[in-house]
Design a protein around this motif. Structure first.
Motif, PDB file in Angstrom:
ATOM      1  N   ARG A 162      43.675  33.761  44.611  1.00 21.39           N
ATOM      2  CA  ARG A 162      42.839  34.534  45.537  1.00 21.39           C
ATOM      3  C   ARG A 162      43.239  34.301  46.991  1.00 21.39           C
ATOM      4  O   ARG A 162      43.208  35.223  47.815  1.00 21.39           O
ATOM      5  N   ILE A 192      46.172  36.455  47.745  1.00 22.41           N
ATOM      6  CA  ILE A 192      45.726  37.847  47.883  1.00 22.41           C
ATOM      7  C   ILE A 192      45.064  38.068  49.232  1.00 22.41           C
ATOM      8  O   ILE A 192      45.276  39.095  49.889  1.00 22.41           O
ATOM      9  N   SER A 194      52.811  39.864  46.326  1.00 26.13           N
ATOM     10  CA  SER A 194      51.946  40.236  45.209  1.00 26.13           C
ATOM     11  C   SER A 194      52.576  39.843  43.878  1.00 26.13           C
ATOM     12  O   SER A 194      51.876  39.498  42.923  1.00 26.13           O
ATOM     13  N   PHE A 242      51.226  37.410  41.036  1.00 22.18           N
ATOM     14  CA  PHE A 242      51.253  37.796  39.620  1.00 22.18           C
ATOM     15  C   PHE A 242      51.878  36.688  38.775  1.00 22.18           C
ATOM     16  O   PHE A 242      51.430  36.429  37.655  1.00 22.18           O
ATOM     17  N   SER A 246      49.381  34.150  38.293  1.00 24.55           N
ATOM     18  CA  SER A 246      48.384  34.711  37.381  1.00 24.55           C
ATOM     19  C   SER A 246      48.851  34.576  35.937  1.00 24.55           C
ATOM     20  O   SER A 246      48.048  34.313  35.031  1.00 24.55           O
ATOM     21  N   LEU A 262      46.573  43.987  39.963  1.00 26.32           N
ATOM     22  CA  LEU A 262      47.465  43.273  40.882  1.00 26.32           C
ATOM     23  C   LEU A 262      48.867  43.853  40.833  1.00 26.32           C
ATOM     24  O   LEU A 262      49.544  43.986  41.859  1.00 26.32           O
ATOM     25  N   TRP A 263      49.327  44.213  39.650  1.00 20.17           N
ATOM     26  CA  TRP A 263      50.679  44.746  39.483  1.00 20.17           C
ATOM     27  C   TRP A 263      50.857  46.089  40.200  1.00 20.17           C
ATOM     28  O   TRP A 263      51.937  46.384  40.716  1.00 20.17           O
ATOM     29  N   SER A 321      48.738  47.276  42.748  1.00 23.35           N
ATOM     30  CA  SER A 321      48.111  47.337  44.078  1.00 23.35           C
ATOM     31  C   SER A 321      49.145  47.427  45.183  1.00 23.35           C
ATOM     32  O   SER A 321      50.205  46.794  45.127  1.00 23.35           O
ATOM     33  N   PHE A 328      43.914  45.256  47.678  1.00 20.72           N
ATOM     34  CA  PHE A 328      43.887  43.795  47.629  1.00 20.72           C
ATOM     35  C   PHE A 328      42.501  43.244  47.933  1.00 20.72           C
ATOM     36  O   PHE A 328      42.135  42.173  47.457  1.00 20.72           O
ATOM     37  N   LEU A 361      40.802  43.348  44.695  1.00 23.51           N
ATOM     38  CA  LEU A 361      41.315  42.274  43.847  1.00 23.51           C
ATOM     39  C   LEU A 361      40.654  40.945  44.175  1.00 23.51           C
ATOM     40  O   LEU A 361      40.345  40.151  43.277  1.00 23.51           O
ATOM     41  N   SER A 362      40.437  40.703  45.456  1.00 22.45           N
ATOM     42  CA  SER A 362      39.785  39.465  45.877  1.00 22.45           C
ATOM     43  C   SER A 362      38.376  39.382  45.303  1.00 22.45           C
ATOM     44  O   SER A 362      37.949  38.329  44.817  1.00 22.45           O
TER      45      SER A 362
END
Length: 309
Positions: free
Chosen positions: A200, A203, A230, A234, A237, A276-277, A279, A285, A288-289
């Motif tokens: 996070r 991001i 990003s 990932f 992630s 995420l992939w 964005s 973003f 995503l956060s």
């Protein structure tokens, strides 16, 4: 989130593991020799208040040093310099941090754990260094603040682990096994907390790249670019995904925890990874956060299941 994490760690996780009162053939095998938790409810309230004060101080000092970047990244949410003067903000930072240190020191001394004072002192120093210097560096700041958030679980367990008193070999062995179980579960939650927060933070750096450029920060997206940054997020992630799968595999005999983990943690996280992939924009973003915060929340709430099993 900090308050919820501490409360659930103590009253859902620790209490359920150490005071489950499991019996076998009329002989209570586990936890009969624990005289009580290290902290009383009053002391735990003080500990929680101390951590919240230090956390609040961390947010304040971060906002003080972020005034220039926030004018660009989130002008509508800028408080210091608008609603609150910088001088007053410094006073609030000093007051909350010192009061948090004082209360934390009091709890440490009254529980005969004087050395724990350095945890509170070190946290305050680390938050200041993060806000002033480290958050502008390449990944170091991200890692430091993520570890500090993981420390919330650690410090709660550290202060609240019961102290066994027994001369019975069977009960001693049982208590050791219970302590090891708590250690493994604690490490699992800490790793989850650190990894989710670390992702996070990356991001958030991508989201705030424009403001960070103004202060000549050397964050990951500034050095690598938003798109490559990003992909780094990932990558981490994917590491977290592997970790989650390992944890879920270990829970295959526990249907309740396994089902909860799949539905409320794994599925939302897979959706997060997909988003995420693809964005690209600041708005993407930002979403995503928020999504990661939901994953983190469900992860912490899973502690409740230890209480109701």
């Amino acid at each position: 989130m900090v308050l919820l994490t501490m409360v659930l760690t103590k009253y859902a996780l620790i209490d359920s593991i150490f005071f489950s009162n499991i019996s076998f053939k009329n002989y209570t095998l586990i936890h009969t020799t624990y005289t009580g938790i290290t902290l009383t409810h009053y002391q735990f309230t003080l500990l929680t208040f101390s951590v919240l004060l230090i956390t609040a101080g961390g947010y304040i000092i971060n906002d003080i040093f972020d005034i220039d970047t926030d004018k660009i990244n989130k002008p509508a949410k800028l408080i210091i310099g608008n609603s609150i003067t910088i001088k007053k903000a410094w006073f609030l930072y000093s007051f909350t941090s010192l009061l948090g240190l004082f209360i934390g020191s009091y709890v440490s001394i009254t529980t005969e754990n004087t050395e724990y004072i350095f945890i509170f002192l070190g946290t305050i120093l680390a938050l200041f260094l993060y806000s002033k210097y480290l958050k502008k560096t390449f990944l170091i700041g991200n890692l430091v603040v993520s570890i500090l958030l993981g420390l919330v679980i650690f410090i709660t367990v550290l202060f609240n682990e019961p102290k066994p008193h027994s001369s019975n070999l069977l009960e001693v062995m049982s208590n050791i096994g219970t302590g090891i179980r708590l250690l493994l579960i604690t490490v699992t939650y800490i790793v989850f907390s650190v990894l989710t927060n670390f992702i996070r933070e990356i991001i958030k750096d991508i989201e705030d790249i424009n403001g960070d450029l103004k202060i000549k920060a050397k964050t990951l997206p500034i050095i690598f670019g938003r798109k490559r940054a990003s992909k780094v997020a990932f990558f981490f992630s994917a590491i977290l995904l592997v970790f989650l799968l390992i944890v879920l595999q270990s829970l295959k005999e526990d249907i309740l925890l396994l089902g909860y983990g799949i539905v409320f943690i794994l599925f939302p996280f897979l959706y997060f990874m997909y988003q995420l992939w693809i964005s690209e924009t600041k708005k993407d973003f930002s979403k995503l956060s928020s999504l990661m915060k939901i994953v983190m929340l469900f992860g912490i709430l899973s502690m409740v299941l230890f209480k109701i099993k």
